[in-house]
Motif scaffolding. Structure first.
Motif, PDB file in Angstrom:
ATOM      1  N   ASP A   1       0.906  -1.308  -0.073  1.00  0.00           N
ATOM      2  CA  ASP A   1      -0.019  -0.057  -0.021  1.00  0.00           C
ATOM      3  C   ASP A   1       0.842   1.416   0.007  1.00  0.00           C
ATOM      4  N   ARG A   2       0.776   1.975  -0.979  1.00  0.00           N
ATOM      5  CA  ARG A   2       1.679   3.176  -1.125  1.00  0.00           C
ATOM      6  C   ARG A   2       1.334   4.304   0.078  1.00  0.00           C
ATOM      7  N   HIS A   3       0.301   4.401   0.595  1.00  0.00           N
ATOM      8  CA  HIS A   3      -0.135   5.409   1.694  1.00  0.00           C
ATOM      9  C   HIS A   3       0.508   4.915   2.981  1.00  0.00           C
ATOM     10  N   ASN A   4       0.541   3.510   3.134  1.00  0.00           N
ATOM     11  CA  ASN A   4       1.354   3.033   4.263  1.00  0.00           C
ATOM     12  C   ASN A   4       2.525   2.902   4.338  1.00  0.00           C
ATOM     13  N   ARG A   5       3.290   2.968   2.958  1.00  0.00           N
ATOM     14  CA  ARG A   5       4.750   3.159   2.790  1.00  0.00           C
ATOM     15  C   ARG A   5       5.106   4.631   3.170  1.00  0.00           C
ATOM     16  N   TYR A   6       4.187   5.472   2.636  1.00  0.00           N
ATOM     17  CA  TYR A   6       4.415   6.972   3.003  1.00  0.00           C
ATOM     18  C   TYR A   6       4.466   7.260   4.580  1.00  0.00           C
ATOM     19  N   ILE A   7       3.308   6.713   5.257  1.00  0.00           N
ATOM     20  CA  ILE A   7       3.181   6.836   6.685  1.00  0.00           C
ATOM     21  C   ILE A   7       4.489   6.248   7.100  1.00  0.00           C
ATOM     22  N   TYR A   8       5.075   5.083   6.827  1.00  0.00           N
ATOM     23  CA  TYR A   8       6.070   4.666   7.453  1.00  0.00           C
ATOM     24  C   TYR A   8       7.246   5.579   7.372  1.00  0.00           C
ATOM     25  N   GLU A   9       7.467   5.959   5.904  1.00  0.00           N
ATOM     26  CA  GLU A   9       8.666   6.754   5.719  1.00  0.00           C
ATOM     27  C   GLU A   9       8.759   8.094   6.398  1.00  0.00           C
ATOM     28  N   GLN A  10       7.304   8.672   6.736  1.00  0.00           N
ATOM     29  CA  GLN A  10       7.296   9.960   7.345  1.00  0.00           C
ATOM     30  C   GLN A  10       7.626   9.788   8.943  1.00  0.00           C
ATOM     31  N   ALA A  11       7.087   8.510   9.433  1.00  0.00           N
ATOM     32  CA  ALA A  11       7.467   8.333  10.988  1.00  0.00           C
ATOM     33  C   ALA A  11       8.821   7.989  11.175  1.00  0.00           C
ATOM     34  N   VAL A  12       9.301   7.371  10.140  1.00  0.00           N
ATOM     35  CA  VAL A  12      11.011   7.294  10.415  1.00  0.00           C
ATOM     36  C   VAL A  12      11.874   8.673  10.335  1.00  0.00           C
ATOM     37  N   LYS A  13      11.285   9.373   9.310  1.00  0.00           N
ATOM     38  CA  LYS A  13      11.941  10.783   9.458  1.00  0.00           C
ATOM     39  C   LYS A  13      11.961  11.740  10.614  1.00  0.00           C
ATOM     40  N   MET A  14      10.464  11.577  11.179  1.00  0.00           N
ATOM     41  CA  MET A  14      10.070  12.345  12.416  1.00  0.00           C
ATOM     42  C   MET A  14      10.957  11.801  13.630  1.00  0.00           C
ATOM     43  N   LEU A  15      10.842  10.253  13.987  1.00  0.00           N
ATOM     44  CA  LEU A  15      11.527   9.646  14.857  1.00  0.00           C
ATOM     45  C   LEU A  15      13.048   9.768  14.836  1.00  0.00           C
ATOM     46  N   THR A  16      13.692  10.096  13.678  1.00  0.00           N
ATOM     47  CA  THR A  16      15.187  10.108  13.573  1.00  0.00           C
ATOM     48  C   THR A  16      15.547  11.660  13.429  1.00  0.00           C
TER      49      THR A  16
END
Length: 201
Positions: free
Chosen positions: A157-172
């Protein structure tokens, strides 16, 4: 009096149109709608609706389980609506609008809701029990591999990949925001964010 509608489906793949059409037929003035699990207490549109209503307003939902899944959750939400001075109209439950005596109408409505809350709770517990039995049987056969995480870098799911990428970006980030704030910004639960965070270590 203002008629306020609330609509909810559990996943992003489900469609809200049927509920919204039903609410529009009731001539609601405003609709709060969201795609969140009924088990998720972080339902921003529900909380906005509860903040919005006032004395003599009427909250309209298609079915009781759109408000919540557990009896405790439903009781809390219904009590909040009542404390705000508003009333609740569940479209798939019997209506007592023709009962002239207000006290009798309220008593019949509350009794009906208590019965349906009990039924909803029983159904939820039966579903959970069947799921647990199915998982236990699959584990016994060595066939249970667990539920694949929804938010992963290789999600289909492209949306789920985007959410994951944004979460990683914010967490790091050098100075990351609190996890609760990140989860709210991304529209995911704190548990989901903690799972993403733990996968990075």
């Amino acid at each position: 009096m203002t008629k306020v509608g609330y609509a909810r489906v559990s996943t992003r793949e489900q469609n809200l149109d049927r509920q919204i059409d039903a609410l529009n037929r009731e001539h609601v003035s405003r609709i709060f709608a969201e795609k969140r699990s009924g088990k998720n207490t972080e339902r921003p549109e529900l909380h906005k609706m509860l903040d919005y209503i006032h004395d003599d307003d009427e909250v309209v939902v298609v079915a009781l389980d759109r408000l919540g899944r557990s009896a405790a959750d439903l009781t809390h939400i219904i009590n909040t609506i009542t404390q705000k001075g508003a009333t609740l109209d569940i479209l798939n439950l019997p209506s007592f609008k023709d009962v002239q005596d207000k006290n009798l109408r309220v008593m019949l409505t509350n009794l009906t809701m208590e019965i349906y809350k009990y039924i909803a709770q029983e159904e939820r517990e039966a579903i959970n029990e069947r799921q647990a039995e199915g998982i236990a049987a699959a584990r016994a056969r060595g066939a249970y591999v667990g539920k694949k995480p929804q938010y992963v870098p290789d999600s289909p799911d492209r949306h789920n990949r985007y959410i994951y990428e944004q979460a990683v970006k914010m967490l790091t980030e050098p100075k990351p925001r609190p996890k609760t704030q990140i989860a709210r910004t991304l529209g995911i639960s704190r548990t989901t964010l903690y799972k993403i965070s733990s996968s990075l270590t």
